[in-house]
Design a protein around this motif. Structure first.
Motif, short mmCIF file in Angstrom:
data_model
loop_
_atom_site.label_atom_id
_atom_site.label_comp_id
_atom_site.label_asym_id
_atom_site.label_seq_id
_atom_site.Cartn_x
_atom_site.Cartn_y
_atom_site.Cartn_z
N LEU A 14 0.86 -1.17 0.00
CA LEU A 14 0.00 0.00 0.00
C LEU A 14 0.90 1.23 0.00
O LEU A 14 1.89 1.28 0.74
CB LEU A 14 -0.89 0.03 1.24
N VAL A 15 0.58 2.20 -0.83
CA VAL A 15 1.30 3.47 -0.83
C VAL A 15 0.55 4.40 0.11
O VAL A 15 -0.62 4.71 -0.10
CB VAL A 15 1.38 4.08 -2.24
N VAL A 16 1.23 4.82 1.18
CA VAL A 16 0.58 5.58 2.25
C VAL A 16 1.19 6.97 2.34
O VAL A 16 2.41 7.12 2.45
CB VAL A 16 0.73 4.84 3.60
N ASP A 17 0.33 7.97 2.28
CA ASP A 17 0.75 9.36 2.47
C ASP A 17 0.74 9.65 3.97
O ASP A 17 -0.30 9.56 4.63
CB ASP A 17 -0.21 10.30 1.75
N THR A 18 1.90 10.00 4.51
CA THR A 18 2.04 10.17 5.96
C THR A 18 1.58 11.53 6.46
O THR A 18 1.58 11.78 7.68
CB THR A 18 3.50 9.96 6.38
N GLY A 19 1.22 12.42 5.56
CA GLY A 19 0.70 13.70 5.99
C GLY A 19 1.76 14.59 6.64
O GLY A 19 2.96 14.49 6.36
N THR A 20 1.34 15.44 7.55
CA THR A 20 2.22 16.48 8.09
C THR A 20 3.32 15.94 9.00
O THR A 20 4.38 16.54 9.09
CB THR A 20 1.40 17.52 8.88
N TRP A 21 3.09 14.82 9.67
CA TRP A 21 4.09 14.38 10.65
C TRP A 21 5.37 13.88 10.00
O TRP A 21 6.42 13.87 10.63
CB TRP A 21 3.51 13.33 11.60
#
Length: 210
Positions: free
Chosen positions: A38-45
């Motif tokens: 799965l390609v996961v966007d980790t966002g701001t952290w």
């Protein structure tokens, strides 16, 4: 049960100590038609860094809550090998990533996932006697064989990249891929959802079995 790739977009990936991010894509193996990451966007952290999460780590999914729990920590994700998800993922990169998490190589056994058909059983020492012959590999031979595949051709494909591909029958064009249907237990792609509206009025979508 079967789930569509589009349905899984923006599912929350939850580590043992907090949320990692949201699903944005999947990489599947074009030989076995099985989702490998799965390609996961980790966002701001992690400054929106995209990371690869293997189904090997996924526990009991909360489909109603659109949440996939994984058996890793946020620190592990933060320190994981940085892989550019905008370019093809090489077998060497896969080896580095799987070694980092301590996962077996999925290509080293007789089944879709090692010696099993289920990814989360790779960490339990489970042997699938249906897909595996009765012979036993000598200790260490399988690891050596797996390493020998480090220069294999790349077979990982982005679901986003193949959506809208044209589908051609033996006698003409059928339509274009609109989505993929995935088995939630094995993570195998079972069907392609094809939009046929350009020639088959009233039948906008059909499923082609893989």
């Amino acid at each position: 049960m079967l789930r569509t790739v589009k349905h899984m977009e923006d599912y929350v990936i939850s580590a043992t100590d907090g949320n990692i991010g949201h699903v944005k894509d999947v990489y599947f193996d074009d030989e076995t038609w099985c989702v490998r990451y799965l390609v996961v966007d980790t966002g701001t952290w992690l400054s929106s860094r995209k990371v690869l999460i293997s189904p090997i780590s996924i526990g009991q999914a909360n489909w109603a809550g659109k949440q996939l729990p994984v058996s890793i920590t946020k620190e592990q994700v933060e320190n994981s090998p940085d892989i550019n998800t905008q370019t093809p993922v090489s077998r060497q990169q896969e080896i580095r990533l799987l070694k980092y998490y301590g996962y077996p190589y999925y290509w080293s056994g007789y089944g879709m996932w090692g010696d099993s058909v289920y990814p989360n059983l790779m960490l339990t020492g489970y042997v699938d006697l249906v897909s595996r012959p009765n012979d036993e590999d000598p200790q260490g031979v399988r690891a050596v064989k797996a390493e020998q595949h480090q220069d294999d051709d790349m077979h990982l494909r982005s679901s986003q990249a193949v959506i809208d591909y044209r589908i051609h029958a033996s006698d003409g064009d059928i339509g274009h891929i609109e989505d993929l249907l995935i088995d939630e237990e094995t993570w195998a792609i079972r069907y392609l959802i094809v939009n046929t509206s350009n020639w088959w009025l009233g039948h906008q979508e059909i499923g082609l079995k893989m």
